[in-house]
Design an enzyme around this catalytic site. Structure first.
Site, PDB file in Angstrom:
ATOM      1  N   LYS A  96       0.885  -1.174   0.000  1.00  0.00           N
ATOM      2  CA  LYS A  96       0.000   0.000   0.000  1.00  0.00           C
ATOM      3  C   LYS A  96       0.912   1.210   0.000  1.00  0.00           C
ATOM      4  O   LYS A  96       1.606   1.477   0.989  1.00  0.00           O
ATOM      5  CB  LYS A  96      -0.909   0.003   1.231  1.00  0.00           C
ATOM      6  CG  LYS A  96      -1.702   1.301   1.373  1.00  0.00           C
ATOM      7  CD  LYS A  96      -2.577   1.339   2.607  1.00  0.00           C
ATOM      8  CE  LYS A  96      -3.005   2.757   2.905  1.00  0.00           C
ATOM      9  NZ  LYS A  96      -3.875   2.868   4.079  1.00  0.00           N
ATOM     10  N   GLY A 157      -8.645   9.105   8.906  1.00  0.00           N
ATOM     11  CA  GLY A 157      -9.045   9.246  10.311  1.00  0.00           C
ATOM     12  C   GLY A 157     -10.127  10.266  10.566  1.00  0.00           C
ATOM     13  O   GLY A 157     -10.511  10.501  11.714  1.00  0.00           O
ATOM     14  N   ALA A 184      -9.608   5.207   3.358  1.00  0.00           N
ATOM     15  CA  ALA A 184      -9.488   6.399   4.214  1.00  0.00           C
ATOM     16  C   ALA A 184     -10.765   7.244   4.223  1.00  0.00           C
ATOM     17  O   ALA A 184     -11.375   7.486   3.189  1.00  0.00           O
ATOM     18  CB  ALA A 184      -8.318   7.279   3.805  1.00  0.00           C
ATOM     19  N   GLY A 185     -11.106   7.667   5.429  1.00  0.00           N
ATOM     20  CA  GLY A 185     -12.191   8.619   5.616  1.00  0.00           C
ATOM     21  C   GLY A 185     -13.529   8.038   6.011  1.00  0.00           C
ATOM     22  O   GLY A 185     -14.464   8.771   6.319  1.00  0.00           O
ATOM     23  N   ASN A 206      -9.660   1.576   9.132  1.00  0.00           N
ATOM     24  CA  ASN A 206      -8.957   1.240  10.365  1.00  0.00           C
ATOM     25  C   ASN A 206      -9.561   1.959  11.571  1.00  0.00           C
ATOM     26  O   ASN A 206     -10.166   1.366  12.453  1.00  0.00           O
ATOM     27  CB  ASN A 206      -7.464   1.592  10.195  1.00  0.00           C
ATOM     28  CG  ASN A 206      -6.584   1.104  11.338  1.00  0.00           C
ATOM     29  OD1 ASN A 206      -5.387   0.940  11.162  1.00  0.00           O
ATOM     30  ND2 ASN A 206      -7.114   0.845  12.520  1.00  0.00           N
ATOM     31  N   THR A 207      -9.428   3.296  11.554  1.00  0.00           N
ATOM     32  CA  THR A 207      -9.789   4.070  12.740  1.00  0.00           C
ATOM     33  C   THR A 207     -11.247   3.873  13.160  1.00  0.00           C
ATOM     34  O   THR A 207     -11.542   3.772  14.356  1.00  0.00           O
ATOM     35  CB  THR A 207      -9.537   5.575  12.477  1.00  0.00           C
ATOM     36  OG1 THR A 207      -8.210   5.727  11.963  1.00  0.00           O
ATOM     37  CG2 THR A 207      -9.670   6.384  13.748  1.00  0.00           C
TER      38      THR A 207
END
Lengths: 257, 65
Positions: A96, A157, A184-185, A206-207
């Site tokens: 990645k 995040g 992301a996001g 992830n977050t």
């Protein structure tokens, strides 16, 4: 089932391994999500340290595919060297690729990204570029040798969810045969379902899971949302319309007047 | 010889990268090494000669998103 670069994966959810309250919760969240790919990173090891060994041992025990990242790299050289180090440690040519261009937004330096992608593709890597939703950049990445694209839908995040649906829709339309993974996001399962309904092939997050009050429950919820969104896309959704249309048949309706 | 190892200054007697890892108690096949921004893979650590002022990075698996 999902075919990604010749590998058949049972899940369209890719999950990050950072920020969980404990290694045990990370392991449980991975299992609950149903994911078959997790992202990992490389960081400086302390002299005599075993932190890396313990984490690597845990990840290997999960029985999932590894997607190492170049998170935190701000230059082409850093990203390329980190990718090569990751290939040696993790034993995979998947990477990645992140080349960060701005400290505040963590948005990619797309010029450096294309350059690094070209170098790594020529070196035999399967590059998963963390990019924006810009179509021209996407074309350059494909020209550089990338076989998959990972556009953001909002800053890393931020949990904002898809802030530019039109751009995502446009990207899907322009690259109908390229695996597209929203990376992301994403903040909540409905965000994941939304981008899957747009026809994206997978999501990476992830977050939103790791920082939830119950990461295991949230991992399960995201797994279901991704599946639901994909099935909805495959099943053909109704287009919105401005007038009401009765769902109950009007033929044979009783008349009481 | 003065080296920078993971951002910290070290004065070492080691002359190769493999000797440096042993001297600083780094061991394990989960480590990756770079000298002056370039990968030095495991197979080449024993013969890789260090020079004064070299910058060495020793990395290992870590959580990531």
């Amino acid at each position: 089932m999902f075919d990604l670069l010749g590998t058949t994966l049972p899940s369209r959810l890719l999950l990050g391994t950072a920020q969980y309250p404990s290694p045990a919760i990370l392991a449980d969240a991975v299992k609950a999500s149903g994911t078959s790919v997790v992202t990992v990173s490389l960081r400086r090891e302390m002299a005599g340290g075993r932190a890396g060994e313990q984490f690597w041992s845990l990840v290997r025990s999960l029985g999932v595919r590894i997607l190492p990242n170049t998170a935190g790299c701000h230059s082409v050289k850093e990203a390329v060297t980190t990718a090569k180090m990751a290939r040696e440690v993790f034993g995979t040519n998947w990477i990645k690729l992140e080349v960060i261009g701005n400290h505040d937004t963590l948005q990619p330096d797309v010029f450096g990204l294309v350059e690094a992608a070209r170098i790594l593709c020529e070196d035999g890597f399967a590059v998963f570029p963390y990019t924006t939703d810009d179509l021209v950049v996407a074309e350059r990445l494909l020209e550089a040798g990338c076989k998959v694209l990972m556009p953001w839908c909002a800053p890393i995040g931020s949990a904002l969810g898809p802030v530019n649906i039109m751009a995502l829709r446009s990207m899907r339309g322009h690259f109908p045969d390229v695996p597209l993974i929203v990376d992301a996001g994403l903040g909540r399962p409905s965000h994941a379902a939304t981008v899957m309904e747009l026809g994206f092939d997978a999501v990476l997050l992830n977050t939103a899971v790791a920082r939830a009050a119950d990461p295991v429950g949230m991992a399960r919820a995201f797994g279901k949302a991704v599946e639901a969104g994909r099935e909805a896309y495959s099943s053909g959704m109704l287009e919105p319309r401005d007038v009401a249309v009765p769902s109950t048949p009007t033929i044979g309706r009783a008349v009481f007047s | 010889m003065k080296l920078m190892v993971n951002g910290e200054a070290h004065e070492v007697a080691a002359t190769t990268l493999a000797e440096l890892l042993a001297a600083l108690d780094y061991e394990g096949d989960w480590l990756a090494t770079a000298v002056n921004n370039d990968l030095v893979d495991k197979a080449n650590r024993a013969e890789f000669q260090l020079s004064d002022g070299d910058r060495i990075e020793i990395l290992s698996p870590m959580q990531g998103g």
